[in-house]
Design a protein around this motif. Structure first.
Motif: not given
Length: 273
Positions: A52-57, A81-82, A94-97
């Motif tokens: 997951v990352y900023p500005k992803m769809v 980071d989370k 939010a990432a889980t890991e």
């Protein structure tokens, strides 16, 4: 008025009770931190790390994620980071890991797309280093939409057939991949999908490879995946040259940034010019 007042009080009381109950329940991140068996998954559940990352769809992620969950994969959302990242449509995920917490050996490594975020990832050594490390050992290296450009930037598609969103797919060869114009492309243990909605097709195809066709068919029926779009307009060929050209013009500034990154990375990967 008295009834309305009582209703409001009842609602407030119910809301407080729900909040109290929620506070006692583990968050998604906490749940993901539990051992696989504690989350009701079999010990041999395929481990899937989804970037997951900023500005992803978001739909690039949510489509395959839904199919993976139905197939009882052990899914981990990973990032530096989370802290919740804000996606292209404003939804926060939010990432889980973290990268450090993500298992070294994965069954599936997956990257979604989103061109603005994709360009940032292509220029981020930390992201590329993580993907290169996990991808070197993952049983399946996968992505959809412009996320496949990030895989290519990490050196994970050099010498492989692959696809991407139609507007940027011609950039794959700049980083050593062979572009194949199909909705889902498999080459050995690489599997890539086209733009956004192809993520569901990709997810079903990968589940069939890992857990068998019947599991994939059950997942497809569960989500009632029987696409019947209102317009024949989902590819450049269907949309026609004028619409396709107009979209290319609207994307040109950010696509030019992706191309510049791809050309630079191609030199580091010793891709012939």
């Amino acid at each position: 008025m008295e009834i309305e007042t009582l209703d409001r009080r009842a609602i407030l009381a119910l809301g407080g009770a729900l909040l109290a109950a929620g506070a006692a329940m583990p968050s998604l991140a906490e749940d993901k931190a539990l051992p696989t068996e504690a989350r009701g998954l079999p010990p041999d559940a395929p481990k899937a790390a989804m970037l997951v990352y900023p500005k992803m769809v978001p739909l690039d992620l949510i489509g395959p994620l839904t199919i993976f969950n139905l197939a009882r994969f052990d899914v981990r959302l990973v990032w530096k980071d989370k802290t919740p990242v804000v996606t292209s449509n404003g939804l926060s995920i939010a990432a889980t890991e973290t990268f450090d917490e993500c298992p070294a050996d994965l069954d599936v490594l997956f990257v979604p797309g989103g061109i603005a975020g994709t360009v940032a990832c292509m220029n981020d050594p930390m992201v590329l280093g993580f993907l290169a490390d996990r991808g070197a050992r993952a049983k399946w290296v996968t992505g959809v939409c412009t996320g496949t450009l990030v895989l290519a930037a990490a050196g994970l598609l050099k010498g492989y057939d692959a696809t991407s969103h139609w507007a940027v797919a011609d950039m794959l060869p700049l980083m050593g991949a062979r572009h194949v114009d199909h909705r889902v492309v498999r080459d050995r243990n690489r599997m890539t999908g086209g733009g956004v909605t192809a993520g569901i097709d990709f997810g079903l195809t990968l589940v069939a490879e890992i857990k068998g066709e019947e599991v994939a068919r059950t997942a497809q029926l569960t989500v009632e995946y029987a696409p019947a779009p209102p317009f024949a307009n989902g590819t450049p060929a269907e949309a026609g040259p004028e619409r396709a050209a107009a979209m290319r013009r609207s994307r040109k500034p950010i696509d030019d940034q992706a191309r510049a990154a791809a050309e630079r990375i191609g030199k580091t990967l010793d891709v012939p010019g």
